[in-house]
Design a protein around this motif. Structure first.
Motif, PDB file in Angstrom:
ATOM      1  N   VAL A  78       0.830  -1.209   0.000  1.00 27.87           N
ATOM      2  CA  VAL A  78       0.000   0.000   0.000  1.00 27.87           C
ATOM      3  C   VAL A  78       0.866   1.261   0.000  1.00 27.87           C
ATOM      4  N   ARG A  85      -7.833 -13.390  -4.403  1.00 28.95           N
ATOM      5  CA  ARG A  85      -6.647 -12.636  -4.794  1.00 28.95           C
ATOM      6  C   ARG A  85      -5.384 -13.470  -4.600  1.00 28.95           C
ATOM      7  N   SER A 107       0.127  -5.953 -11.734  1.00 24.66           N
ATOM      8  CA  SER A 107      -1.340  -5.909 -11.627  1.00 24.66           C
ATOM      9  C   SER A 107      -1.888  -6.826 -10.541  1.00 24.66           C
ATOM     10  N   ASP A 123      -3.000  -4.590  -7.706  1.00 26.72           N
ATOM     11  CA  ASP A 123      -3.896  -3.449  -7.920  1.00 26.72           C
ATOM     12  C   ASP A 123      -5.094  -3.572  -6.979  1.00 26.72           C
ATOM     13  N   GLY A 124      -5.487  -2.471  -6.375  1.00 28.03           N
ATOM     14  CA  GLY A 124      -6.619  -2.506  -5.449  1.00 28.03           C
ATOM     15  C   GLY A 124      -6.349  -3.328  -4.208  1.00 28.03           C
ATOM     16  N   TRP A 125      -5.086  -3.399  -3.784  1.00 28.68           N
ATOM     17  CA  TRP A 125      -4.721  -4.213  -2.627  1.00 28.68           C
ATOM     18  C   TRP A 125      -5.274  -3.661  -1.320  1.00 28.68           C
ATOM     19  N   SER A 126      -5.786  -2.448  -1.354  1.00 26.20           N
ATOM     20  CA  SER A 126      -6.366  -1.862  -0.139  1.00 26.20           C
ATOM     21  C   SER A 126      -7.542  -2.693   0.358  1.00 26.20           C
ATOM     22  N   ALA A 127      -8.271  -3.355  -0.567  1.00 30.59           N
ATOM     23  CA  ALA A 127      -9.383  -4.219  -0.150  1.00 30.59           C
ATOM     24  C   ALA A 127      -8.869  -5.407   0.648  1.00 30.59           C
TER      25      ALA A 127
END
Length: 232
Positions: free
Chosen positions: A92, A174, A187, A190-194
């Motif tokens: 992050v 994931r 990629s 990507d969107g690893w905050s979730a």
């Protein structure tokens, strides 16, 4: 307060636990084969975890014993989460890591960790044991505990469903992409905050579970100070 013995448990409750155990085994095998998908070795790992945890639903397993097992596995799960969070935060923050000679991107470091860890059968077995203990030890304790601690075990069940549910729905899919990969790709993260939010939520549920476990254990420990054999 003392825990009821296994002999106090009605026999007709056991068949529901056996049914839950069998349903869980079938679900995970089918999910691993057609949902993720996973290898036959992974199915063997989760099936082995079910077999190892089968004694948890035995009538000989008292709530006192189940409480100790829940303490151990919950502590182990918290340790797993804290280690994963190190790499989640690294992703992050997207800060490169220096090895003294060159810089390596945070995502590449995280990929090396997760790809290695997720393909380790002993790690997957340990995670499966943690999940199975929650699935079987808590319902068994709900059925076998006194009314004094029934509400606490129900709270533990709610924490298990909330925490593990988010982990299975958000994190596992994931992880599966990273686990199956042989070449690093940016990629993947990507969107690893979730993922980090799911990990934080699971860590919160585990923390609440630890507090509840201490609440359940306290009366028994107080009894042991006065009567050492009260909770044996």
């Amino acid at each position: 307060m003392t825990f009821p013995s296994a002999a106090d448990v009605p026999r007709n409750w056991d068949r529901y636990l056996v049914g839950a155990w069998a349903s869980s085994l079938i679900f995970y095998v089918l999910w691993f084969q057609f949902g993720l998908p996973a290898s036959n070795a992974d199915c063997c790992v989760v099936a082995s975890a079910h077999v190892v945890c089968l004694p948890l639903i035995s009538r000989r397993m008292t709530p006192a014993a189940l409480l100790g097992i829940c303490f151990a596995t919950n502590g182990l799960a918290i340790g797993f989460e804290l280690i994963d969070l190190v790499f989640d935060i690294l992703v992050v923050r997207d800060l490169p890591v220096h090895d003294g000679q060159s810089s390596i991107s945070a995502r590449r470091i995280a990929w090396l960790y997760y790809n290695t860890m997720l393909n380790s059968k002993h790690v997957n077995f340990g995670i499966a044991i943690i999940l199975m203990v929650g699935q079987f030890a808590i319902p068994a304790s709900i059925m076998r505990s006194s009314l004094q601690v029934l509400g606490s075990w129900m709270t533990l069940f709610a924490m298990m469903v909330a925490g593990n549910g988010a982990y299975l729905l958000i994190v596992i899919p994931r992880y599966n992409f990273i686990r199956a990969s042989v070449i690093f790709e940016e990629s993947f993260f990507d969107g690893w905050s979730a993922v980090i939010l799911a990990h934080l939520w699971l860590l919160f549920c585990q923390g609440v579970a630890m507090v509840v476990l201490c609440h359940i254990a306290r009366p028994c420990l107080e009894h042991q100070r006065i009567r050492p054999k009260a909770c044996s």
